[in-house]
Write an enzyme that holds these catalytic residues in place. Structure first.
Site, PDB file in Angstrom:
ATOM      1  CD  GLU A 410      -3.189  -0.522   0.224  1.00  0.00           C
ATOM      2  OE1 GLU A 410      -3.230   0.677  -0.104  1.00  0.00           O
ATOM      3  OE2 GLU A 410      -4.028  -1.350  -0.142  1.00  0.00           O
ATOM      4  CD  GLU A 480      -3.923  -7.087   2.406  1.00  0.00           C
ATOM      5  OE1 GLU A 480      -4.977  -6.511   2.709  1.00  0.00           O
ATOM      6  OE2 GLU A 480      -2.797  -6.568   2.543  1.00  0.00           O
TER       7      GLU A 480
HETATM    8  C1  IPT Z   1      -5.331  -3.625   3.285  1.00  0.00           C
HETATM    9  C2  IPT Z   1      -4.020  -3.596   3.998  1.00  0.00           C
HETATM   10  O1  IPT Z   1      -2.989  -4.014   3.156  1.00  0.00           O
HETATM   11  C3  IPT Z   1      -3.991  -4.391   5.246  1.00  0.00           C
HETATM   12  O2  IPT Z   1      -2.865  -4.014   5.988  1.00  0.00           O
HETATM   13  C4  IPT Z   1      -5.244  -4.206   6.029  1.00  0.00           C
HETATM   14  O3  IPT Z   1      -5.403  -2.854   6.358  1.00  0.00           O
HETATM   15  C5  IPT Z   1      -6.407  -4.612   5.202  1.00  0.00           C
HETATM   16  O4  IPT Z   1      -6.466  -3.848   4.031  1.00  0.00           O
HETATM   17  C6  IPT Z   1      -7.715  -4.408   5.910  1.00  0.00           C
HETATM   18  O5  IPT Z   1      -7.760  -4.962   7.170  1.00  0.00           O
HETATM   19  S1  IPT Z   1      -5.448  -2.003   2.621  1.00  0.00           S
HETATM   20  C7  IPT Z   1      -7.125  -1.549   2.407  1.00  0.00           C
HETATM   21  C8  IPT Z   1      -7.160  -0.073   2.112  1.00  0.00           C
HETATM   22  C9  IPT Z   1      -7.751  -2.302   1.301  1.00  0.00           C
END
Ligand code: IPT
Length: 961
Positions: A410, A480
């Site tokens: 990010e 993710e």
């Molecule tokens: C994404 C992040 O990479 C992770 O650290 C965590 O924040 C997750 O989302 C949510 O829990 S970033 C998000 C803006 C999609």
């Protein structure tokens, strides 16, 4: 940073240190010292500075590269006794990790500074120490710096030293680096860098290497001869190259973590050993061919999870034993991969991943989230980007578990990323690199700093469309997906069905492993403070003991904060598994069952490298009306990966399948045959099942006995119930419902405060028809209940609800009632035993289950809808002392929940400890229940798990037991 492990033979400096917390790096030191445990952040050790939780926003307004004026600074001091025998040696101080700036002094002399909160800093302190005497070692850690802007990960902010501190000694002439290249063909190459403290290499030094079970490595003569000729080059590089070809090599993979011990020695001219370095070598090859990521030539599915360093007492400091427990849990629930979100982990974690068998995406400590756009191209951060990536790679390059490098998280995409990628691609051509921020500039672009399309939270439609577009040129592995916040991970089965069926889709990493709840005291003098190490054991089964709670953002008075968004893991803060883990375990099952048209069972080995000889199994035949029977199962042990075989259902069970109907399921309960590195013998691995016989439709009821008694409003009076059955369309919003908008929608419709208006009561012989109306913002829901007394003294309740046009996407359509107190045990036939929901029920096999009512409920940190069981056909609620209770039989498999909490109780509470269990059971029987989805961050549930307007019919009967 180098790949020579200096932990063996080192002197540990962990333990209590003197400590002072100053308001800023320039503040004068005071006279009073307290004690602080090192490693361990000071923010969980009652020093006055608190943990702060923000997701992507910086906790203060200053722009990069500036830190705030208020800048807690921790001064750590202790005596350093360097053994007299170390005199004349090269003595190095290693600080495992400190956030965010570390200043080291020995005997009052500065010896260096370090940055990167998740990598070690090393300082040559030979000139500053007095072996045999005591020197003062001072480590000053400044909490905020320019580096904080690139350490803006979604987690608690802490301050301090979070990983072990040690000193070690080497000869002035020492092994500076060992680089192992071990591809799957067994051609081992070991490149060794030798350095001397004064920069000159004496003639006659020699390097040898020994591979266990294979023997001495050969010196690369050609290279050695060239070095000898180019004497200056040789002196300058101090490099040796050794080789071996290992015949019949046993390759490393996550399924077969075969490791060979390698010892590298540096010899003085007289042959004696000046330095030794031990390694564990895994032979494996990673390659991308077309849109497939291959490990040892196989397109492996990446069943991954994101893991942070986390501990509910220390915040971030974790011991090797705790890391092992994390990784064992991860393996036991079917994962084969971990993304080290969002920074390099302690070296011990990489050793464990090599040993237990996990593919790693090793991620650099770069997240500039709040100022991502400015920083990605800001040359003031260029050196930090390349340094962080390079130091990670140099440290971790010899780990077979690392199959992919990640440039961070990010941080937008800019020149700083390309610089790091340029170095990395040249330095390590043996592994792909990924970076989500680069990949998202164009999934079909070849010219960006990502060899993998690694989106976060992309929808199923998006990823399958890309795979079908004809434009896909890289593997697609979600970095993710399936956000595990609260009661979540809906549609995981749909994800995996798509991934397994779609060439080009190869898996992903669930967000995330941990719920980052910090144990906080709620009573006494220290109420409100982090419990720290004093809280050992003040929790069990995911729940904090009385006098404590799991704290999330804001609970320490930290502002700004992002609330419960840090409670988004597959395990509770004490590592108790959440129900979603069982879902994943089943979806990742190493073997699958299906039914052939002739009634036989087909078994498929779904692994990539292993046969089935490590598994053992038993058959379970579950009959709705006649319990469960078991028989041993004979697995075809030698079945190769990808192959399938026909299995005869066990005759001794099939013979006992009663004629004449009743639903029947055949389950294969699969366990480990022997001890695995990650699980003892007998550990359950999966429970695939097939339905042998459908459930017959219930017979038409015959009324018998007196009609039911109703109160003046037409509500049922029943001796087993303390609150009559009424319509329910709402659930206590889950985190997904709250953050994804469903909860607002229900509030706008008025479903959260539905009120019943009696319409009419009609008697028809023994049957009683009760009509009610439930007004909502878009019209009235007409509800009919028909009560029919049954011959066994039971009561049949047939219900119909008409949801007006516009009343779509309700939480549920069903009945809620409350029982008499004292019923504390539930037995049921349906899916279980864990919590299941319509879009998260692959991990709950149909069978007979029995659980204490208090344990049906899942204690999510922020209370919400919880405790549901999907596909319930019948259940009983029993009192364990006096015996007796009630039984309910449903017309069809339904979503049922039995808890001690009304939906409104759950919705009103912010933390689990605020809930007061009611003595009675609150029972929901749903004709339909909305899926869970993952809308707190990512896609909501699929349309087929949502509720539409129209007519719902369901029926159930209530009996005394
Ligand atoms: C994404 C992040 O990479 C992770 O650290 C965590 O924040 C997750 O989302 C949510 O829990 S970033 C998000 C803006 C999609």
């Amino acid at each position: 940073m180098h790949a020579v492990d200096r932990r063996p033979g080192s002197l540990s400096l962990d333990g209590p240190w003197r400590f002072q917390l100053l308001p800023g790096p320039e503040a004068p030191l005071g006279d009073t010292w307290t004690r602080l445990e090192v490693p361990g952040p000071w923010t969980t050790q009652d020093t006055g500075d608190i943990p702060r939780y923000t997701n992507w926003r910086m906790p203060w307004p200053e722009y990069p590269p500036h830190p705030p004026a208020d800048n807690p600074t921790g001064v750590h001091e202790r005596e350093l006794h360097i053994p007299a025998a170390w005199a004349g040696r090269r003595i190095v101080l290693q600080v495992g990790a400190a956030e965010s700036v570390l200043l080291a002094e020995v005997g009052g002399r500065p010896v260096g500074i370090g940055k990167d909160s998740h990598l070690a800093s090393e300082f040559d302190i030979s000139h500053a120490v007095r072996p045999g005497a005591a020197d003062t070692l001072r480590l000053t850690v400044v909490k905020w710096s320019d580096a904080s802007h690139i350490e803006d990960q979604d987690q608690w902010w802490h301050g301090g030293i979070t990983r072990p501190v040690l000193v070690y000694a080497t000869d002035p002439l020492h092994l500076a680096d060992v680089r192992v290249t071990a591809p799957a063909d067994g051609r081992l190459r070991v490149d060794v860098q030798v350095r001397s403290a004064d920069g000159a290499l004496p003639a006659g030094w020699r390097v040898s290497a020994h591979l266990d079970g294979v023997g001495e490595l050969a010196v690369d003569e050609e290279y050695a001869a060239w070095c000898a000729e180019e004497a200056r080059v040789s002196d300058f590089l101090g490099e040796a190259r050794l080789r071996a070809a290992v015949p019949g090599v046993r390759t490393w993979s996550a399924e077969t973590p075969e490791l060979y011990g390698l010892t590298v020695r540096l010899h003085r001219p007289d042959g004696s050993t000046a330095d030794t370095s031990h390694h564990r070598v895994g032979f494996r090859t990673v390659a991308i061919v077309g849109r497939d990521l291959l490990v040892n030539g196989e397109r492996v599915f990446i069943r991954g999870v994101n893991r942070h360093d986390f501990h509910p007492l220390t915040g971030r400091t974790v011991t090797p034993a705790e890391m092992r427990a994390d990784l064992e849990t991860i393996k036991r629930y079917g994962f084969n991969a971990v993304r080290t979100s969002h920074y390099p982990n302690d070296p011990a974690l990489l050793d464990l991943a090599d040993e237990l068998g996990l593919y790693l995406v090793d991620e650099a400590d770069i997240e500039s989230h709040d100022h991502a756009h400015e920083i990605a191209d800001d040359p003031r951060y260029l050196a930090a980007f390349t340094d962080r990536v390079a130091r990670m790679v140099l440290r971790d390059k010899n780990h077979p578990s690392v199959i992919i490098w990640s440039l961070g998280n990010e941080s937008d995409y800019g020149a700083n990323h390309d610089a790091a990628a340029g170095w990395l691609r040249r330095y390590d051509p043996t592994r792909p690199l990924q970076y989500e921020g680069a990949a998202k500039t164009g999934w079909a672009r070849a010219d960006v700093a990502s060899d993998i399309v690694c989106p976060m939270y992309a929808s199923l439609d998006e990823i399958t469309a890309h795979a079908a577009s004809g434009e896909q040129i890289k593997p697609l592995i979600l970095c993710e997906y399936s956000h595990a916040m609260g009661n979540s991970n809906g549609i995981l089965a749909d994800h995996w069905a798509a991934i397994e069926a779609t060439p080009g889709l190869q898996g992903g990493f669930i967000w995330e492993f941990w719920d980052h709840g910090l144990l906080q005291r709620t009573t006494g003098r220290t109420a409100g403070r982090p419990a720290g190490r004093g809280g050992e054991g003040a929790y069990a089964h995911g729940v904090a003991a009385e006098g404590y709670r799991w704290a999330y953002g804001g609970d320490f008075g930290d502002t700004p904060n992002d609330g419960a968004f840090c409670a988004d893991g597959l395990v509770f803060p004490d590592r108790t598994p959440k129900p979603a883990l069982y879902e994943h375990r089943e979806l990742a099952a190493p073997l699958r069952l299906s039914r052939e048209p002739d009634g036989s069972v087909r078994l498929t080995n779904a692994q990539h490298f292993r046969d089935l000889s490590w598994l053992t199994a038993e058959w379970l035949l579950s009959l709705e009306d006649a319990g469960t029977r078991t028989a041993p199962a004979a697995l075809p042990s030698a079945l190769p990966p990808g192959a399938s075989a026909r299995l005869a259902p066990p005759p001794e069970l099939m013979d006992r399948l009663p004629a004449g109907g009743g639903e029947a399921w055949l389950t294969l309960r699969v366990t480990t045959r022997g001890d695995e590195p990650w699980a003892p013998r007998g550990t359950e691995v999966c429970t695939p099942q097939i339905r042998l016989r459908e459930r017959p439709a219930p017979p038409p009821p015959t009324a018998s006995g007196p009609a039911v008694s109703l109160d003046a409003d037409g509500l049922l009076r029943h001796p087993l119930l303390t609150s009559p059955p009424v319509l329910s369309l709402w659930r206590a919003p889950t985190d997904n419902d709250l953050l994804g908008g469903a909860a607002d929608h229900w509030r706008a419709l008025g479903l959260d405060r539905l009120e019943r208006k009696p319409r009419s009561v009609d008697r028809d012989g023994a049957r009683t028809l009760v009509r009610s109306a439930y007004p909502t913002a878009v019209g009235t829901v007409e509800h009919l209940q028909v009560f029919t007394p049954l011959p066994d003294g039971g009561l049949l309740v047939e219900e119909t609800a008409d949801l007006p046009e516009g009343l779509t996407d309700a939480a549920r359509v069903g009945t809620v009632f409350e029982t008499v107190p004292g019923l504390d045990h539930m037995e049921w036939y349906g899916q279980g035993p864990w919590e299941t929901y319509p879009d998260r029920c692959a991990g709950g096999p149909v069978g007979h289950h029995s659980v204490r009512v208090d344990r049906l409920f899942t204690p999510y940190l922020r209370p919400q809808e919880s405790g549901g069981r999907h596909g319930v056909r019948s259940f009983s609620l029993l009192s364990s002392d006096a015996g007796g209770g009630l039984a309910v039989r449903l017309d069809a498999p339904r979503q049922v929940s039995v808890t001690r909490h009304r939906a409104a109780d759950l919705a009103a509470a912010t933390h689990h400890d605020e809930l007061v269990p009611r003595p009675r059971c609150v029972v929901h029987l749903d004709a339909a229940h909305r899926g869970l989805g993952t809308a707190s961050c990512g896609p909501d549930t699929l349309p087929r798990y949502r509720l539409g307007a129209g007519t719902y019919r369901w029926s159930w009967s209530l009996h005394r037991r």
